[in-house]
Design a protein around this motif. Sequence first.
Motif, PDB file in Angstrom:
ATOM      1  N   ARG A   1      37.811  43.253  41.723  1.00 34.00           N
ATOM      2  CA  ARG A   1      38.401  42.505  42.829  1.00 34.00           C
ATOM      3  C   ARG A   1      39.118  43.488  43.753  1.00 34.00           C
ATOM      4  O   ARG A   1      39.016  44.700  43.565  1.00 34.00           O
ATOM      5  CB  ARG A   1      39.313  41.378  42.354  1.00 34.00           C
ATOM      6  CG  ARG A   1      40.551  41.783  41.600  1.00 34.00           C
ATOM      7  CD  ARG A   1      41.427  40.556  41.346  1.00 34.00           C
ATOM      8  NE  ARG A   1      41.764  39.876  42.595  1.00 34.00           N
ATOM      9  CZ  ARG A   1      42.348  38.687  42.657  1.00 34.00           C
ATOM     10  NH1 ARG A   1      42.648  38.021  41.547  1.00 34.00           N
ATOM     11  NH2 ARG A   1      42.640  38.135  43.834  1.00 34.00           N
TER      12      ARG A   1
ATOM     13  N   ARG B   1      31.573  40.716  41.106  1.00 34.56           N
ATOM     14  CA  ARG B   1      32.648  40.488  42.067  1.00 34.56           C
ATOM     15  C   ARG B   1      33.402  39.203  41.709  1.00 34.56           C
ATOM     16  O   ARG B   1      32.803  38.138  41.545  1.00 34.56           O
ATOM     17  CB  ARG B   1      32.100  40.406  43.489  1.00 34.56           C
ATOM     18  CG  ARG B   1      31.532  41.725  43.994  1.00 34.56           C
ATOM     19  CD  ARG B   1      30.917  41.566  45.375  1.00 34.56           C
ATOM     20  NE  ARG B   1      31.921  41.254  46.368  1.00 34.56           N
ATOM     21  CZ  ARG B   1      32.580  42.176  47.097  1.00 34.56           C
ATOM     22  NH1 ARG B   1      32.301  43.455  46.917  1.00 34.56           N
ATOM     23  NH2 ARG B   1      33.479  41.819  47.986  1.00 34.56           N
ATOM     24  N   TYR B   2      34.698  39.316  41.602  1.00 36.90           N
ATOM     25  CA  TYR B   2      35.566  38.201  41.241  1.00 36.90           C
ATOM     26  C   TYR B   2      35.292  36.974  42.109  1.00 36.90           C
ATOM     27  O   TYR B   2      35.230  35.849  41.616  1.00 36.90           O
ATOM     28  CB  TYR B   2      37.012  38.669  41.383  1.00 36.90           C
ATOM     29  CG  TYR B   2      38.059  37.591  41.337  1.00 36.90           C
ATOM     30  CD1 TYR B   2      38.568  37.149  40.115  1.00 36.90           C
ATOM     31  CD2 TYR B   2      38.580  37.027  42.506  1.00 36.90           C
ATOM     32  CE1 TYR B   2      39.551  36.173  40.068  1.00 36.90           C
ATOM     33  CE2 TYR B   2      39.555  36.051  42.466  1.00 36.90           C
ATOM     34  CZ  TYR B   2      40.031  35.627  41.246  1.00 36.90           C
ATOM     35  OH  TYR B   2      40.999  34.660  41.198  1.00 36.90           O
ATOM     36  N   GLU B   3      35.084  37.195  43.402  1.00 38.78           N
ATOM     37  CA  GLU B   3      34.922  36.088  44.345  1.00 38.78           C
ATOM     38  C   GLU B   3      33.595  35.351  44.166  1.00 38.78           C
ATOM     39  O   GLU B   3      33.474  34.192  44.590  1.00 38.78           O
ATOM     40  CB  GLU B   3      35.007  36.606  45.789  1.00 38.78           C
ATOM     41  CG  GLU B   3      36.314  37.316  46.116  1.00 38.78           C
ATOM     42  CD  GLU B   3      36.297  38.802  45.768  1.00 38.78           C
ATOM     43  OE1 GLU B   3      37.207  39.518  46.205  1.00 38.78           O
ATOM     44  OE2 GLU B   3      35.362  39.232  45.047  1.00 38.78           O
ATOM     45  N   ASN B   4      32.602  35.997  43.545  1.00 34.19           N
ATOM     46  CA  ASN B   4      31.259  35.417  43.467  1.00 34.19           C
ATOM     47  C   ASN B   4      30.898  34.853  42.090  1.00 34.19           C
ATOM     48  O   ASN B   4      29.828  34.261  41.932  1.00 34.19           O
ATOM     49  CB  ASN B   4      30.207  36.470  43.847  1.00 34.19           C
ATOM     50  CG  ASN B   4      30.374  36.965  45.265  1.00 34.19           C
ATOM     51  OD1 ASN B   4      30.982  36.289  46.102  1.00 34.19           O
ATOM     52  ND2 ASN B   4      29.852  38.154  45.550  1.00 34.19           N
TER      53      ASN B   4
ATOM     54  N   SER C   1      40.069  32.247  36.252  1.00 39.48           N
ATOM     55  CA  SER C   1      40.236  33.135  37.401  1.00 39.48           C
ATOM     56  C   SER C   1      41.694  33.489  37.654  1.00 39.48           C
ATOM     57  O   SER C   1      42.003  34.557  38.196  1.00 39.48           O
ATOM     58  CB  SER C   1      39.634  32.490  38.651  1.00 39.48           C
ATOM     59  OG  SER C   1      40.292  31.270  38.951  1.00 39.48           O
TER      60      SER C   1
END
Length: 311
Positions: free
Chosen positions: A152, A82-85, A191
Amino acid sequence: MSFAPGELPAQFAQHNLNIDRIEDAGSWSSKRYNVGPQCIEPVYFFNVEHENTTPLLRYMKWGVTPKWASQKPQRLSTFNARYENIERSKIWSHCLDHRCVIPIEGYFEWKTDSSKNKQPWFIRRKDQKLMFLAGLYSITSDGKYEYTIITREAPKQLEWLHSRMPVVLEPGTCDFDNWLGLEDPNWRKLSGLLKVHEKDDLEWYQVKKEVGNVKNDGEDLVKPINQESLQGFFKKEETKPVRSEVNDSIKDEEEKNSLSQETGTHSHQEPVIKKEEKDIKESPTKRRKNSTSATPSLRKKQHAITDFLGK
């Protein structure tokens, strides 16, 4: 990947990408249309050899084993990142300097309806060229290569299907080149390269549910379903025989009923048709009754004439 290793350089050339060599293809040279986690698939990345950057294509296992994990089987879902993690998860900390892209022809996504029935869809480029997904790869202690795909949030055009999708990188762009670059890994910079895919270059359609088992394979798994049945349906509609009409009034009435059906008003259609059919069936009977009812009147007239002449 339905292309054998020897066919991939030509597919990469359509995107102006070079492949210096292909590694660890081995027995994975057969074509596959249904790929899942733990499968071995080609991965594209840059490597430094003799102070030069070399583009390589290596076959790797889908799913990363964390460095801190034991050799026992893990229950972690590491085939997607996951992009956020990525920045705060220690699973990916050792992968940030091992960036790659995964060439695919398309990917499957499942949609669950209100009845909790699941239907797979296939998403691919409209021009049917290869897609390249952003990924990270890792090298295990025994020298094996593994990779994960970064996801994402999905763009608006695909939110109805799933809330997330793989990050797509376009060859020939700065984002693509910088992602594969060999600079010091800085996630804050990296990112920014991984954007939501807003381009209108994808298409999607339903496929067979057999794709849910990676043991199933074959070209038919990536073809649209219901195509033949729809063609057959329209063919039947075109060759539907037209019923002959008894008279003009019935024909006019049926045309009125047909218009009512197209506009969604069905309530009075059936009673009208039944009434017309009833009139058709009863009219000959009524005529026969009328003809027999005239006979007694004629006989009375004949008896009256006979009685008059007898007098």
